[in-house]
Design a protein around this motif. Structure first.
Motif, short mmCIF file in Angstrom:
data_model
loop_
_atom_site.label_atom_id
_atom_site.label_comp_id
_atom_site.label_asym_id
_atom_site.label_seq_id
_atom_site.Cartn_x
_atom_site.Cartn_y
_atom_site.Cartn_z
N ARG A 92 0.83 -1.21 0.00
CA ARG A 92 0.00 0.00 0.00
C ARG A 92 0.86 1.25 0.00
N PHE A 93 2.07 1.16 0.56
CA PHE A 93 2.94 2.33 0.66
C PHE A 93 4.27 2.17 -0.07
N ALA A 94 4.43 1.06 -0.78
CA ALA A 94 5.73 0.75 -1.37
C ALA A 94 6.19 1.78 -2.38
N GLY A 95 5.25 2.49 -3.02
CA GLY A 95 5.64 3.50 -4.00
C GLY A 95 6.20 4.77 -3.40
N GLU A 96 6.17 4.85 -2.05
CA GLU A 96 6.66 6.03 -1.32
C GLU A 96 6.03 7.31 -1.86
N ASN A 97 4.71 7.28 -1.99
CA ASN A 97 3.96 8.47 -2.36
C ASN A 97 4.09 9.50 -1.25
N HIS A 121 2.31 11.81 -0.36
CA HIS A 121 1.07 12.09 0.37
C HIS A 121 0.71 10.99 1.36
N ALA A 122 1.15 9.77 1.08
CA ALA A 122 0.75 8.62 1.91
C ALA A 122 1.81 8.24 2.94
N GLY A 123 3.07 8.52 2.67
CA GLY A 123 4.15 8.09 3.55
C GLY A 123 4.90 6.93 2.94
N ARG A 124 5.87 6.41 3.69
CA ARG A 124 6.72 5.35 3.15
C ARG A 124 7.09 4.34 4.24
N PRO A 125 7.28 3.08 3.85
CA PRO A 125 7.65 2.05 4.82
C PRO A 125 8.97 2.38 5.52
N MET A 126 9.00 2.11 6.82
CA MET A 126 10.18 2.43 7.63
C MET A 126 10.74 1.22 8.35
N ALA A 127 9.87 0.35 8.89
CA ALA A 127 10.34 -0.79 9.68
C ALA A 127 9.18 -1.77 9.88
N ILE A 128 9.52 -2.95 10.36
CA ILE A 128 8.55 -3.95 10.78
C ILE A 128 8.90 -4.33 12.22
N SER A 129 7.89 -4.49 13.06
CA SER A 129 8.11 -4.87 14.45
C SER A 129 7.26 -6.08 14.80
N ILE A 130 7.89 -7.08 15.42
CA ILE A 130 7.15 -8.24 15.93
C ILE A 130 7.38 -8.37 17.43
N THR A 131 6.43 -8.99 18.12
CA THR A 131 6.51 -9.15 19.57
C THR A 131 6.73 -10.62 19.90
#
Length: 350
Positions: free
Chosen positions: A123-128, A130-140
């Motif tokens: 959904r954000f991979a294009g780094e639009n 207006h939408a924002g861009r992927p930064m990290a993934i977090s798991i618990t």
């Protein structure tokens, strides 16, 4: 019968003794003491490679600074919708990063579903802009529902992170409990399966106040040192944090306490299963037990001195809870005894 949280337990006697033992004489401050350096080396030995260690006061600080280490304008961190960073940290990760966002991802019983994760990232991979861009993934690990990511589960999420060039963070507030459950090594459960940065919790497993950021990506160590200071998380008398970890790791105490807590959870789960009017919501995998009880019975248990919390139904739970029933969480710790569990079982049967 204190099952509200493993935070309710005190410090393990060996940890308390270590604090007292290191309370004499003088030692360099701000992480420069011989003990601090020895404990940092011990972390590297435990994880089978050189790591950078940053002591902090709380798990919230560890999680927030871990994500801040990879911050970028318009950044989005993907995490489970019921993760601690989403539900229980009062927006601290967003605050520390100066406005980055957490993007909740679905998955049954606390674990991110890889397919849902990939869809969310796309959904954000294009780094639009207006939408924002992927930064990290977090798991618990272990999760907020007491489940555990298997090594293959971590590997699957890591491959997605690698495909999109994202760092993978692990919230390990109950790291040792998950490790005991999997019977894996610390290295196997982290960097060998793609973890870049870890919030390593000791407080819930027998320490007084001992949390650490374990950084496997050493290129970011200098920046994280400045971030920690700016966030007011650099201890002056850091030897007292080091003293706790020194005792925690000595002679395998940390795994002994984790195995014990997990075993007490298993004993508690068996007691609940044996009661004809109660049932497990799902099988526990670490030291948290979730049960479905009659509400009036739960009230009687609380009145008898037991401590535990009612809980919300997690995503992916498809069990039946009747109108007169509730979902409840029980947490065991290093200080839980068989006598505590058996007394609860006796009260449960009445």
């Amino acid at each position: 019968m204190f099952f509200a949280s493993d935070n309710w337990a005190g410090a393990h006697p060996k940890v308390a003794a270590a604090l007292n033992a290191h309370n004499t004489g003088f030692a360099a401050a701000y992480g420069d003491s011989d003990l601090d350096k020895a404990v940092a080396q011990r972390f590297s030995e435990i994880f089978e490679r050189e790591v950078a260690i940053f002591f902090v006061a709380t798990g919230t600080a560890a999680n927030s600074l871990s994500l801040t280490a990879y911050n970028k304008p318009g950044g989005i961190t993907f995490c489970h919708r019921e993760s601690h960073i989403v539900e229980d940290e009062c927006g601290a990760p967003e605050y520390f990063t100066g406005g980055s966002r957490l993007r909740p991802v679905d998955g049954a019983l606390g674990r991110i579903d890889p397919a849902a994760l990939e869809q969310a990232i796309q959904r954000f991979a294009g780094e639009n802009v207006h939408a924002g861009r992927p930064m990290a993934i977090s798991i618990t690990q272990s999760t907020e529902t007491g489940t555990v990511y298997g090594l293959d589960d971590i590997g699957a999420i890591s491959r997605i992170a690698s495909r999109y060039g994202l760092p993978l963070h692990m919230d390990g507030a109950r790291f040792a409990n998950a490790l005991a459950s999997l019977e894996a090594s610390p290295a196997e459960m982290t960097w060998k399966h793609g973890i870049d940065i870890l919030s390593f919790g000791g407080t819930k497993n027998g320490c007084w106040c001992a949390e650490a950021i374990v950084l496997f990506d050493l290129d970011r160590a200098k920046e994280l040192a400045f971030l920690r200071k700016r966030a007011a998380q650099l201890f002056s008398k850091s030897r007292f944090i080091a003293a706790q970890f020194d005792a925690y790791f000595r002679d395998g105490l940390w795994m002994e306490t984790a195995h014990h807590a997990n075993a007490m959870a298993g004993r508690l789960a068996a007691a609940i299963e044996d009661d004809e009017n109660s049932k497990l919501a799902w099988l526990p995998q670490a030291n948290e037990v979730f049960a479905i009880l009659d509400r009036k019975k739960a009230e009687r248990l609380l009145a008898s001195g037991a401590a535990f919390y009612d809980w919300h139904k997690p995503h992916g739970f498809d069990g039946h809870i009747a109108e007169n029933e509730g979902l409840y969480r029980f947490v065991t710790s290093f200080a839980t005894t068989e006598k505590d569990v058996d007394r609860f079982a006796e009260q449960l049967r009445t």
